[in-house]
Design a protein around this motif. Structure first.
Motif, PDB file in Angstrom:
ATOM      1  N   ALA A 136       0.837  -1.208   0.000  1.00 44.84           N
ATOM      2  CA  ALA A 136       0.000   0.000   0.000  1.00 44.84           C
ATOM      3  C   ALA A 136       0.869   1.255   0.000  1.00 44.84           C
ATOM      4  O   ALA A 136       0.605   2.211  -0.728  1.00 44.84           O
ATOM      5  N   LEU A 137       1.926   1.229   0.781  1.00 45.46           N
ATOM      6  CA  LEU A 137       2.772   2.420   0.891  1.00 45.46           C
ATOM      7  C   LEU A 137       3.611   2.638  -0.362  1.00 45.46           C
ATOM      8  O   LEU A 137       4.209   3.698  -0.523  1.00 45.46           O
ATOM      9  N   SER A 138       3.660   1.642  -1.244  1.00 45.59           N
ATOM     10  CA  SER A 138       4.418   1.833  -2.488  1.00 45.59           C
ATOM     11  C   SER A 138       3.650   2.731  -3.460  1.00 45.59           C
ATOM     12  O   SER A 138       4.211   3.227  -4.428  1.00 45.59           O
ATOM     13  N   LEU A 139       2.370   2.962  -3.195  1.00 49.90           N
ATOM     14  CA  LEU A 139       1.583   3.829  -4.079  1.00 49.90           C
ATOM     15  C   LEU A 139       1.802   5.302  -3.662  1.00 49.90           C
ATOM     16  O   LEU A 139       0.875   5.990  -3.214  1.00 49.90           O
ATOM     17  N   ASP A 140       3.030   5.752  -3.857  1.00 45.38           N
ATOM     18  CA  ASP A 140       3.413   7.113  -3.442  1.00 45.38           C
ATOM     19  C   ASP A 140       2.541   8.183  -4.067  1.00 45.38           C
ATOM     20  O   ASP A 140       2.279   9.225  -3.458  1.00 45.38           O
ATOM     21  N   ASN A 141       2.124   7.948  -5.316  1.00 42.23           N
ATOM     22  CA  ASN A 141       1.356   8.979  -6.019  1.00 42.23           C
ATOM     23  C   ASN A 141      -0.016   9.186  -5.390  1.00 42.23           C
ATOM     24  O   ASN A 141      -0.582  10.267  -5.459  1.00 42.23           O
ATOM     25  N   ILE A 142      -0.554   8.130  -4.758  1.00 40.02           N
ATOM     26  CA  ILE A 142      -1.855   8.268  -4.096  1.00 40.02           C
ATOM     27  C   ILE A 142      -1.645   8.897  -2.727  1.00 40.02           C
ATOM     28  O   ILE A 142      -2.425   9.740  -2.283  1.00 40.02           O
ATOM     29  N   ILE A 143      -0.576   8.495  -2.063  1.00 39.49           N
ATOM     30  CA  ILE A 143      -0.280   9.045  -0.738  1.00 39.49           C
ATOM     31  C   ILE A 143       0.000  10.539  -0.839  1.00 39.49           C
ATOM     32  O   ILE A 143      -0.215  11.288   0.128  1.00 39.49           O
ATOM     33  N   ALA A 144       0.436  10.995  -2.004  1.00 37.68           N
ATOM     34  CA  ALA A 144       0.647  12.436  -2.211  1.00 37.68           C
ATOM     35  C   ALA A 144      -0.654  13.226  -2.083  1.00 37.68           C
ATOM     36  O   ALA A 144      -0.621  14.457  -1.980  1.00 37.68           O
TER      37      ALA A 144
ATOM     38  N   PRO B 129      -0.584  18.783   1.754  1.00 36.67           N
ATOM     39  CA  PRO B 129       0.787  19.129   1.350  1.00 36.67           C
ATOM     40  C   PRO B 129       1.676  19.338   2.570  1.00 36.67           C
ATOM     41  O   PRO B 129       1.299  20.008   3.516  1.00 36.67           O
ATOM     42  N   GLY B 130       2.856  18.775   2.492  1.00 34.75           N
ATOM     43  CA  GLY B 130       3.832  18.948   3.561  1.00 34.75           C
ATOM     44  C   GLY B 130       3.745  17.883   4.641  1.00 34.75           C
ATOM     45  O   GLY B 130       4.593  17.828   5.519  1.00 34.75           O
ATOM     46  N   TYR B 131       2.719  17.022   4.588  1.00 33.88           N
ATOM     47  CA  TYR B 131       2.563  16.032   5.663  1.00 33.88           C
ATOM     48  C   TYR B 131       2.823  14.606   5.214  1.00 33.88           C
ATOM     49  O   TYR B 131       2.962  13.718   6.060  1.00 33.88           O
ATOM     50  N   SER B 132       2.886  14.397   3.902  1.00 36.46           N
ATOM     51  CA  SER B 132       2.984  13.012   3.444  1.00 36.46           C
ATOM     52  C   SER B 132       4.369  12.423   3.682  1.00 36.46           C
ATOM     53  O   SER B 132       4.597  11.263   3.405  1.00 36.46           O
ATOM     54  N   GLU B 133       5.307  13.248   4.205  1.00 38.70           N
ATOM     55  CA  GLU B 133       6.622  12.694   4.507  1.00 38.70           C
ATOM     56  C   GLU B 133       6.990  12.874   5.979  1.00 38.70           C
ATOM     57  O   GLU B 133       8.145  12.718   6.356  1.00 38.70           O
TER      58      GLU B 133
ATOM     59  N   GLN C  73       2.851  17.584  -5.236  1.00 41.00           N
ATOM     60  CA  GLN C  73       2.420  18.733  -4.423  1.00 41.00           C
ATOM     61  C   GLN C  73       1.018  19.197  -4.860  1.00 41.00           C
ATOM     62  O   GLN C  73       0.180  19.520  -4.026  1.00 41.00           O
ATOM     63  N   SER C  74       0.804  19.228  -6.161  1.00 38.24           N
ATOM     64  CA  SER C  74      -0.488  19.732  -6.657  1.00 38.24           C
ATOM     65  C   SER C  74      -1.634  18.835  -6.182  1.00 38.24           C
ATOM     66  O   SER C  74      -2.715  19.325  -5.847  1.00 38.24           O
ATOM     67  N   LEU C  75      -1.381  17.529  -6.067  1.00 39.10           N
ATOM     68  CA  LEU C  75      -2.435  16.610  -5.621  1.00 39.10           C
ATOM     69  C   LEU C  75      -2.903  16.974  -4.214  1.00 39.10           C
ATOM     70  O   LEU C  75      -4.103  16.943  -3.917  1.00 39.10           O
ATOM     71  N   GLY C  76      -1.952  17.282  -3.339  1.00 38.83           N
ATOM     72  CA  GLY C  76      -2.301  17.646  -1.968  1.00 38.83           C
ATOM     73  C   GLY C  76      -3.246  18.845  -1.942  1.00 38.83           C
ATOM     74  O   GLY C  76      -4.193  18.888  -1.148  1.00 38.83           O
ATOM     75  N   TYR C  77      -2.985  19.811  -2.820  1.00 34.19           N
ATOM     76  CA  TYR C  77      -3.850  21.004  -2.860  1.00 34.19           C
ATOM     77  C   TYR C  77      -5.197  20.705  -3.496  1.00 34.19           C
ATOM     78  O   TYR C  77      -6.233  21.199  -3.048  1.00 34.19           O
ATOM     79  N   PHE C  78      -5.204  19.893  -4.547  1.00 34.74           N
ATOM     80  CA  PHE C  78      -6.483  19.544  -5.172  1.00 34.74           C
ATOM     81  C   PHE C  78      -7.415  18.864  -4.170  1.00 34.74           C
ATOM     82  O   PHE C  78      -8.631  19.069  -4.197  1.00 34.74           O
TER      83      PHE C  78
ATOM     84  N   THR D 134      -3.170  14.461 -13.424  1.00 38.68           N
ATOM     85  CA  THR D 134      -1.927  14.502 -12.648  1.00 38.68           C
ATOM     86  C   THR D 134      -1.437  13.084 -12.352  1.00 38.68           C
ATOM     87  O   THR D 134      -0.248  12.777 -12.514  1.00 38.68           O
ATOM     88  N   LEU D 135      -2.361  12.224 -11.946  1.00 38.37           N
ATOM     89  CA  LEU D 135      -1.986  10.834 -11.642  1.00 38.37           C
ATOM     90  C   LEU D 135      -1.495  10.109 -12.894  1.00 38.37           C
ATOM     91  O   LEU D 135      -0.573   9.290 -12.835  1.00 38.37           O
ATOM     92  N   LEU D 136      -2.106  10.415 -14.030  1.00 35.58           N
ATOM     93  CA  LEU D 136      -1.698   9.787 -15.295  1.00 35.58           C
ATOM     94  C   LEU D 136      -0.256  10.156 -15.617  1.00 35.58           C
ATOM     95  O   LEU D 136       0.574   9.294 -15.948  1.00 35.58           O
ATOM     96  N   ASN D 137       0.063  11.447 -15.507  1.00 35.76           N
ATOM     97  CA  ASN D 137       1.431  11.877 -15.798  1.00 35.76           C
ATOM     98  C   ASN D 137       2.412  11.302 -14.787  1.00 35.76           C
ATOM     99  O   ASN D 137       3.524  10.884 -15.147  1.00 35.76           O
ATOM    100  N   LEU D 138       1.997  11.248 -13.534  1.00 30.67           N
ATOM    101  CA  LEU D 138       2.867  10.666 -12.495  1.00 30.67           C
ATOM    102  C   LEU D 138       3.112   9.183 -12.769  1.00 30.67           C
ATOM    103  O   LEU D 138       4.220   8.680 -12.553  1.00 30.67           O
ATOM    104  N   ALA D 139       2.067   8.490 -13.222  1.00 31.96           N
ATOM    105  CA  ALA D 139       2.215   7.060 -13.515  1.00 31.96           C
ATOM    106  C   ALA D 139       3.275   6.857 -14.605  1.00 31.96           C
ATOM    107  O   ALA D 139       4.100   5.949 -14.521  1.00 31.96           O
ATOM    108  N   ALA D 140       3.246   7.726 -15.617  1.00 32.97           N
ATOM    109  CA  ALA D 140       4.245   7.620 -16.689  1.00 32.97           C
ATOM    110  C   ALA D 140       5.648   7.904 -16.150  1.00 32.97           C
ATOM    111  O   ALA D 140       6.615   7.220 -16.485  1.00 32.97           O
ATOM    112  N   LEU D 141       5.751   8.895 -15.276  1.00 37.65           N
ATOM    113  CA  LEU D 141       7.058   9.288 -14.764  1.00 37.65           C
ATOM    114  C   LEU D 141       7.641   8.255 -13.806  1.00 37.65           C
ATOM    115  O   LEU D 141       8.854   8.126 -13.692  1.00 37.65           O
ATOM    116  N   THR D 142       6.757   7.557 -13.081  1.00 40.57           N
ATOM    117  CA  THR D 142       7.253   6.637 -12.044  1.00 40.57           C
ATOM    118  C   THR D 142       7.194   5.176 -12.479  1.00 40.57           C
ATOM    119  O   THR D 142       7.445   4.272 -11.697  1.00 40.57           O
TER     120      THR D 142
END
Lengths: 201, 431
Positions: free
Chosen positions: A21-29, A33-37, B110-115, B129-137
């Motif tokens: 679950a924690l490997s899904l960094d993009n979702i945890i983002a 802001p500023g708290y996910s780490e 960062q933008s995801l946190g604000y959205f 944003t997630l689509l572009n992140l998926a490509a990058l990661t």
């Protein structure tokens, strides 16, 4: 995101589930802001994920619930509510659903801390709390620290104050708290129903 | 501070976007953003950005986008979650295109946190944003993680969407389908393929090509080369090759590989030749896009260059002289007649303005600019007189300085452009 110590006692398989679950960094983002780490909030996020993912919760680790007392109290407060229980019905066994539920609940706690609790704490307590937000609090109880101070008095005092203010908020602002939980539930419901519509045969 | 009618400015900009006038768009956007920021119209800036930035990035104008984002960022507060999130999102785009992967990932996350702080939650922005992140990661994540991302992205893309066209539906599933194929989740991919094949797509449309291409890729990835070859041959003959070139190139790659695997060597060689020709065509297209529109000089007699004009006028403005800048535009007329029209305009201007024209020049083949020392009350009447003598009706815009607000020549010029593009946008609405 790196795993931090859980307030639950996890077996190897559960440990791997949490790692996955924690490997899904993009979702945890999606956490504020500023708290996910920040380890303190990563820990809370992990606790929420475990709560939402497993039907039957792992046992609490009695030692770690004393050390990470704030996290323990938070998860208890959320888990008691009917709304969070209803959310859990949509998340058990589903990694993505449990992750999204954990994101929304972590965000609710962060907002409560930032907008309510932080304003009521004495400035020196806020400073202490933020100074050690990136540290592993288990260090306050190890032998090296005990040479300085046999008992981390200020640490315990600050955490107790936070917990007290948190419970006071839930008691006195129960409507506001419930409103935020309902928004989180609606977010999850929208996701789940859309997913069913999209992927049903 | 130059006062402006914001709605006219925006209409004009939207006209440029819709008509693919990218050169004018690039320069006007820089002017418009500065002006809108001065006048605190932040939301209008974001609305413009939403439309213009994908186009600017497609046209590889990355440095302009970066400059624009840096211009706007200091004016947006973190408390304004959506606007701040959008600016971070655009920053992510910029770094994505200049291949600064770590920076791009940082800004997108960062933008995801604000959205997520917004009400309502902007699901479409989160999906992109997630689509572009998926490509990058992609390279640093496991297969299971990529599949989770693909599924979540598809769902976020689909939330709150209604009246879906075939194009929307293909768009929703495409990333998830490609991920399933790449990760060899063939059952899941086949379930999606069946849904896609039920769609009714306009003939020879991009979405029809995508659906047929999806079927080709399914049989190719499941190593059913004979079926894949049959299907891809049909695609290559059915669809025009110079549209949707990147998809067609992929189809050629599949056709060549299938032919080789089935030992149809002469056919594979022929396909390779066709593919190479198409690749070359794509390269030529990209080169043309990067060429600037040439600015002709001296189409009118005794003209001053724009650069010199800017220098003289700015000096005079700084000393308190008041000028009016007038721009004429004949772009809506036949290209072959434009130079003649600008010459006729010039004659009419010389005859009508009793005070001497201070400066004038051609800006390009279809626009000329005049600087005259008079105020609004006179300018309007004189322009009317100029137009009355002409056998055609050019578009025009004008803007004057005053002692109270001292703009630059460039600001006066760009505001004049704005009125022209606004007028063009209104003409399009009527027709």
């Amino acid at each position: 995101m790196n795993l931090v110590k859980s307030v639950f006692s996890l077996n190897d398989e559960q440990f791997r589930d949490v790692e996955r679950a924690l490997s899904l960094d993009n979702i945890i983002a999606m956490v504020r802001p500023g708290y996910s780490e920040t380890p303190q909030y990563i820990g809370g996020f992990q606790d929420f994920f475990i709560f939402f993912y497993y039907e039957e919760l792992p046992l609490f680790d009695s030692e770690l619930t004393l050390i990470y007392m704030t996290r323990y109290e938070i998860i208890q407060a959320f888990a008691k509510t009917a709304t969070v229980k209803a959310m859990k019905a949509m998340t058990v066994g589903n990694l993505e659903h449990a992750l999204l539920a954990a994101v929304t609940c972590t965000n609710i706690y962060i907002d409560i801390f930032q907008n309510v609790i932080r304003q009521t704490l004495p400035p020196e307590h806020v400073k202490f709390h933020e100074t050690f937000a990136y540290a592993d609090w288990q260090h306050f109880f190890n032998k090296q620290f005990q040479k300085i101070e046999s008992y981390p008095k200020l640490f315990v005092q600050v955490q107790s104050e936070i917990i007290k203010q948190f419970w006071a908020y839930i008691r006195t602002q129960s409507d506001a708290f419930e409103r935020e939980l309902l928004k989180a539930k609606q977010f999850l419901q929208t996701y789940v129903m859309t997913e069913m519509r999209l992927f049903s045969s | 501070m130059l006062q402006t009618d914001v709605s006219k400015l925006l209409d004009g900009m939207h006209y440029l976007i819709e008509n693919e006038q990218y050169d004018a768009l690039f320069t006007q956007l820089q002017f418009a953003v500065t002006l809108l920021l001065e006048q605190q119209h932040i939301e209008e800036v974001i609305a413009l950005f939403d439309q213009a930035i994908p186009i600017l990035l497609t046209e590889h104008k990355v440095s302009i986008v970066r400059e624009l984002v840096e211009l706007v960022m200091p004016h947006v507060q973190p408390d304004d979650a959506y606007l701040y999130g959008k600016m971070l999102f655009f920053s992510g785009h910029v770094y994505f295109l200049i291949e600064e992967t770590d920076q791009s990932i940082h800004y997108y996350r960062q933008s995801l946190g604000y959205f997520m702080k917004c009400e309502p939650v902007p699901f479409q922005s989160i999906a992109i944003t997630l689509l572009n992140l998926a490509a990058l990661t992609e390279k640093t994540t496991t297969y299971e993680t990529q599949l989770s991302y693909a599924r979540i992205i598809s769902v976020f893309k689909s939330i709150n969407t209604t009246d879906e066209t075939a194009k929307d539906i293909v768009n929703k599933y495409s990333f998830y389908y490609e991920t399933c194929l790449r990760l060899e989740r063939f059952d899941d991919a086949y379930a999606i393929l069946l849904k896609l094949k039920q769609l009714t797509c306009p003939p020879q449309s991009r979405e029809q090509l995508q659906v047929q291409g999806a079927e080709v890729m399914y049989y190719y990835k499941t190593k059913q080369y004979d079926i894949a070859l049959q299907l891809v041959t049909h695609v290559l003959t059915q669809f025009p090759k110079h549209q949707n070139i990147t998809i067609m190139l992929l189809m050629y790659n599949v056709a060549i590989d299938c032919s080789n695997k089935l030992q149809h060597v002469p056919e594979a060689m022929q396909l390779q030749k066709e593919r190479d020709a198409l690749q070359k065509h794509l390269q030529m297209q990209r080169m043309e896009l990067n060429e600037k529109f040439p600015l002709p000089t001296n189409t009118l007699p005794d003209s001053t260059s724009l650069q010199l004009m800017s220098q003289y006028v700015n000096d005079a403005l700084a000393q308190g002289t008041c000028y009016t800048v007038i721009v004429y535009d004949v772009s809506l007329f036949e290209e072959g007649e434009q130079t003649t029209m600008l010459k006729q305009l010039h004659t009419a201007m010389q005859q009508t303005f009793s005070q001497p024209i201070v400066y004038f020049t051609a800006i390009n083949r279809h626009q000329s600019v005049y600087v005259v020392p008079c105020g609004e009350a006179h300018t309007w009447a004189r322009i009317e007189n100029v137009l009355a003598t002409l056998p055609f009706a050019p578009s025009y815009g004008y803007c004057h300085s005053s002692k109270a607000a001292i703009p630059t020549f460039e600001q006066l010029l760009h505001m004049s452009y704005a009125y022209i593009y606004y007028a063009h946008s209104q003409k399009r609405k009527v027709t």
